[in-house]
Motif scaffolding. Structure first.
Motif, PDB file in Angstrom:
ATOM      1  N   SER A   2       8.159  18.443   3.115  1.00  0.00           N
ATOM      2  CA  SER A   2       8.670  17.105   2.810  1.00  0.00           C
ATOM      3  C   SER A   2       7.502  16.155   2.583  1.00  0.00           C
ATOM      4  O   SER A   2       6.436  16.314   3.190  1.00  0.00           O
ATOM      5  CB  SER A   2       9.531  16.581   3.960  1.00  0.00           C
ATOM      6  N   CYS A   3       7.722  15.170   1.733  1.00  0.00           N
ATOM      7  CA  CYS A   3       6.722  14.134   1.479  1.00  0.00           C
ATOM      8  C   CYS A   3       7.452  12.794   1.488  1.00  0.00           C
ATOM      9  O   CYS A   3       8.214  12.501   0.553  1.00  0.00           O
ATOM     10  CB  CYS A   3       6.036  14.367   0.140  1.00  0.00           C
ATOM     11  N   ALA A   4       7.220  12.024   2.534  1.00  0.00           N
ATOM     12  CA  ALA A   4       7.870  10.725   2.661  1.00  0.00           C
ATOM     13  C   ALA A   4       6.967   9.639   2.090  1.00  0.00           C
ATOM     14  O   ALA A   4       5.789   9.534   2.483  1.00  0.00           O
ATOM     15  CB  ALA A   4       8.176  10.437   4.124  1.00  0.00           C
ATOM     16  N   ALA A   5       7.506   8.851   1.170  1.00  0.00           N
ATOM     17  CA  ALA A   5       6.748   7.761   0.546  1.00  0.00           C
ATOM     18  C   ALA A   5       7.038   6.445   1.264  1.00  0.00           C
ATOM     19  O   ALA A   5       8.154   6.217   1.713  1.00  0.00           O
ATOM     20  CB  ALA A   5       7.105   7.643  -0.930  1.00  0.00           C
ATOM     21  N   SER A   6       6.024   5.593   1.316  1.00  0.00           N
ATOM     22  CA  SER A   6       6.174   4.298   1.989  1.00  0.00           C
ATOM     23  C   SER A   6       6.830   3.251   1.102  1.00  0.00           C
ATOM     24  O   SER A   6       7.142   2.150   1.562  1.00  0.00           O
ATOM     25  CB  SER A   6       4.811   3.791   2.459  1.00  0.00           C
ATOM     26  N   VAL A   7       7.020   3.603  -0.181  1.00  0.00           N
ATOM     27  CA  VAL A   7       7.676   2.708  -1.123  1.00  0.00           C
ATOM     28  C   VAL A   7       8.776   3.478  -1.836  1.00  0.00           C
ATOM     29  O   VAL A   7       8.871   4.708  -1.720  1.00  0.00           O
ATOM     30  CB  VAL A   7       6.676   2.151  -2.155  1.00  0.00           C
ATOM     31  N   GLN A  59       0.845  -1.184   0.000  1.00  0.00           N
ATOM     32  CA  GLN A  59       0.000   0.000   0.000  1.00  0.00           C
ATOM     33  C   GLN A  59       0.886   1.241   0.000  1.00  0.00           C
ATOM     34  O   GLN A  59       1.761   1.389   0.841  1.00  0.00           O
ATOM     35  CB  GLN A  59      -0.912   0.007   1.230  1.00  0.00           C
ATOM     36  N   VAL A  60       0.624   2.131  -0.939  1.00  0.00           N
ATOM     37  CA  VAL A  60       1.403   3.357  -1.040  1.00  0.00           C
ATOM     38  C   VAL A  60       0.836   4.389  -0.077  1.00  0.00           C
ATOM     39  O   VAL A  60      -0.379   4.634  -0.048  1.00  0.00           O
ATOM     40  CB  VAL A  60       1.363   3.905  -2.472  1.00  0.00           C
ATOM     41  N   GLN A  61       1.712   4.979   0.701  1.00  0.00           N
ATOM     42  CA  GLN A  61       1.321   6.093   1.562  1.00  0.00           C
ATOM     43  C   GLN A  61       2.285   7.240   1.345  1.00  0.00           C
ATOM     44  O   GLN A  61       3.492   7.032   1.178  1.00  0.00           O
ATOM     45  CB  GLN A  61       1.336   5.671   3.030  1.00  0.00           C
ATOM     46  N   LEU A  62       1.737   8.437   1.336  1.00  0.00           N
ATOM     47  CA  LEU A  62       2.511   9.666   1.222  1.00  0.00           C
ATOM     48  C   LEU A  62       2.220  10.506   2.460  1.00  0.00           C
ATOM     49  O   LEU A  62       1.051  10.780   2.755  1.00  0.00           O
ATOM     50  CB  LEU A  62       2.119  10.435  -0.042  1.00  0.00           C
ATOM     51  N   VAL A  63       3.266  10.906   3.161  1.00  0.00           N
ATOM     52  CA  VAL A  63       3.079  11.659   4.395  1.00  0.00           C
ATOM     53  C   VAL A  63       3.832  12.973   4.298  1.00  0.00           C
ATOM     54  O   VAL A  63       5.066  12.995   4.212  1.00  0.00           O
ATOM     55  CB  VAL A  63       3.561  10.868   5.618  1.00  0.00           C
ATOM     56  N   GLU A  64       3.076  14.069   4.298  1.00  0.00           N
ATOM     57  CA  GLU A  64       3.678  15.400   4.225  1.00  0.00           C
ATOM     58  C   GLU A  64       4.040  15.908   5.613  1.00  0.00           C
ATOM     59  O   GLU A  64       3.411  15.534   6.609  1.00  0.00           O
ATOM     60  CB  GLU A  64       2.725  16.413   3.584  1.00  0.00           C
ATOM     61  N   SER A  65       5.013  16.792   5.646  1.00  0.00           N
ATOM     62  CA  SER A  65       5.389  17.484   6.870  1.00  0.00           C
ATOM     63  C   SER A  65       6.060  18.792   6.491  1.00  0.00           C
ATOM     64  O   SER A  65       6.415  18.995   5.324  1.00  0.00           O
ATOM     65  CB  SER A  65       6.327  16.621   7.726  1.00  0.00           C
ATOM     66  N   GLY A  66       6.208  19.657   7.484  1.00  0.00           N
ATOM     67  CA  GLY A  66       6.933  20.892   7.263  1.00  0.00           C
ATOM     68  C   GLY A  66       6.078  22.135   7.120  1.00  0.00           C
ATOM     69  O   GLY A  66       6.609  23.241   7.021  1.00  0.00           O
TER      70      GLY A  66
END
Length: 117
Positions: A21-26, A1-8
């Motif tokens: 920032s956008c951290a991807a799970s894959v 499952q792809v997840q994108l998590v933004e921060s900042g």
């Protein structure tokens, strides 16, 4: 499952800087394109910047020369460096990615950017 998590996101004064920032799970090699969109209150979501296959990037006219999109392949992370921000940059910023092969779209949950003195 792809997840994108933004921060900042956060509050920044006009003329200031912020890095999203956008951290991807894959692995981001899984994507043929990644980008940042934003949605201001009462307005439609709009493209801010994107990177497509080959590392080619393009920007909305309103942010050219002020924002820079980049990625760290080792960290599976997409960035948006925002400089010389203006009040009209206030919006929820969303990370976006499209997977290779099936061209499926994925979105992060969004991060609020507020430009105000």
């Amino acid at each position: 499952q792809v997840q994108l998590v933004e921060s900042g996101g956060g509050l920044v004064q006009p003329g200031g800087s912020l890095r999203l920032s956008c951290a991807a799970s894959v692995s981001i090699y899984s994507f043929n394109r990644m980008g940042w969109y934003r949605q201001a209150p009462g307005k439609q979501r709009e493209l801010v910047a994107r990177i497509i296959t080959g590392g080619i990037s393009d920007y909305a006219d309103s942010v050219k020369g002020r924002f820079t999109i980049s990625r760290d392949l080792a960290k599976n992370t997409l960035y948006l460096q925002m400089n010389s921000v203006k009040s009209e940059d206030t919006a929820v910023f969303y990370c976006y990615a499209q997977t290779r092969g099936n061209f499926r779209d994925y979105w992060g949950q969004g991060t609020q950017v507020t430009v105000s003195s």
